[in-house]
Design an enzyme around this catalytic site. Sequence first.
Site, PDB file in Angstrom:
ATOM      1  N   LEU A  53       0.863  -1.175   0.000  1.00  0.00           N
ATOM      2  CA  LEU A  53       0.000   0.000   0.000  1.00  0.00           C
ATOM      3  C   LEU A  53       0.901   1.226   0.000  1.00  0.00           C
ATOM      4  O   LEU A  53       1.959   1.219   0.636  1.00  0.00           O
ATOM      5  CB  LEU A  53      -0.902   0.041   1.246  1.00  0.00           C
ATOM      6  CG  LEU A  53      -2.021  -0.992   1.372  1.00  0.00           C
ATOM      7  CD1 LEU A  53      -2.750  -0.802   2.709  1.00  0.00           C
ATOM      8  CD2 LEU A  53      -3.001  -0.907   0.224  1.00  0.00           C
ATOM      9  N   ASP A  54       0.479   2.278  -0.695  1.00  0.00           N
ATOM     10  CA  ASP A  54       1.226   3.530  -0.661  1.00  0.00           C
ATOM     11  C   ASP A  54       1.341   4.039   0.769  1.00  0.00           C
ATOM     12  O   ASP A  54       0.496   3.745   1.623  1.00  0.00           O
ATOM     13  CB  ASP A  54       0.523   4.614  -1.493  1.00  0.00           C
ATOM     14  CG  ASP A  54       0.482   4.278  -2.968  1.00  0.00           C
ATOM     15  OD1 ASP A  54       1.283   3.432  -3.401  1.00  0.00           O
ATOM     16  OD2 ASP A  54      -0.347   4.866  -3.674  1.00  0.00           O
ATOM     17  N   ARG A  55       2.355   4.840   1.014  1.00  0.00           N
ATOM     18  CA  ARG A  55       2.557   5.398   2.354  1.00  0.00           C
ATOM     19  C   ARG A  55       1.306   6.117   2.853  1.00  0.00           C
ATOM     20  O   ARG A  55       0.897   5.955   4.005  1.00  0.00           O
ATOM     21  CB  ARG A  55       3.735   6.374   2.335  1.00  0.00           C
ATOM     22  CG  ARG A  55       3.916   7.119   3.651  1.00  0.00           C
ATOM     23  CD  ARG A  55       4.960   8.216   3.552  1.00  0.00           C
ATOM     24  NE  ARG A  55       6.301   7.675   3.566  1.00  0.00           N
ATOM     25  CZ  ARG A  55       7.399   8.441   3.725  1.00  0.00           C
ATOM     26  NH1 ARG A  55       7.285   9.739   3.873  1.00  0.00           N
ATOM     27  NH2 ARG A  55       8.582   7.895   3.725  1.00  0.00           N
ATOM     28  N   HIS A 151       0.538   3.695  -7.738  1.00  0.00           N
ATOM     29  CA  HIS A 151      -0.329   4.871  -7.676  1.00  0.00           C
ATOM     30  C   HIS A 151      -1.482   4.788  -8.692  1.00  0.00           C
ATOM     31  O   HIS A 151      -1.966   5.808  -9.174  1.00  0.00           O
ATOM     32  CB  HIS A 151       0.468   6.162  -7.922  1.00  0.00           C
ATOM     33  CG  HIS A 151       1.482   6.449  -6.868  1.00  0.00           C
ATOM     34  ND1 HIS A 151       2.433   7.447  -6.996  1.00  0.00           N
ATOM     35  CD2 HIS A 151       1.706   5.874  -5.660  1.00  0.00           C
ATOM     36  CE1 HIS A 151       3.206   7.468  -5.909  1.00  0.00           C
ATOM     37  NE2 HIS A 151       2.770   6.519  -5.096  1.00  0.00           N
TER      38      HIS A 151
END
Length: 240
Positions: A53-55, A151
């Site tokens: 998962l993205d930050r 993203h």
Amino acid sequence: MLEILYRDEHLIAINKPSGLLVHKSFYAGKADAYAIQELRDQIGQYVYPAHRLDRKTSGVLLFTLDKDTLRIMNDQFAERQVEKKYLTILRGWTKEEETIDYDLINEDEIRQNAITYYHRLQISEIDLPFGKHQTSRYCLVEAIPETGRMHQLRKHFKHILHPILGCRKHGCNKQNKLWLETFNMTKMMLHAHQLIFNHPVTNEKITLNATVNDEFKRVGNILNFDLSLYTRPSQFPLPS
């Protein structure tokens, strides 16, 4: 302490906070803490991330507890056998549902096919002047990415001109500034609320749910969204 959603002898899943990196990454830069280290220290055992998962994205993050299970889960993700569902708040009112089929360029400048299906859950219009408009419109959607590009959701919603609220790189900076100044909002409104897959050992169908964080709830309240309909916690016994 990280919130553990599920745990057995092969798997463990957490509700990752927004702002926490999964692991060290050249593209994400340095951080003071990483989910893989925090979870390892919390349970006293090595863990292996099954996906990313993205930050700035919160929600369900799955790890395996051994490398054999990791290989099985990697195959499931690669063969698109795992269903990932996200809640997000977008600027404007989208179509009721849509499949976005729009290629993306990755960090190595390689074009990749990327597909996202979404359906609109709720809409909101509030007394918040923006540009030439006296009100501002937003919607809550559930997004299901069929591919897993970097993203992807942020880029796809920007492509259809309904960027994710709070997203900087692929969002609307004027809207983000408006929300920062008006409501002191600093987080991105993207949450991985559900992960569905077959257990790599027992083949049992597993559905993991992660409740949204307090900031997502606060923004939802400002927009009069009923988030309780989509954020039921998982019902699994956890080892003591």
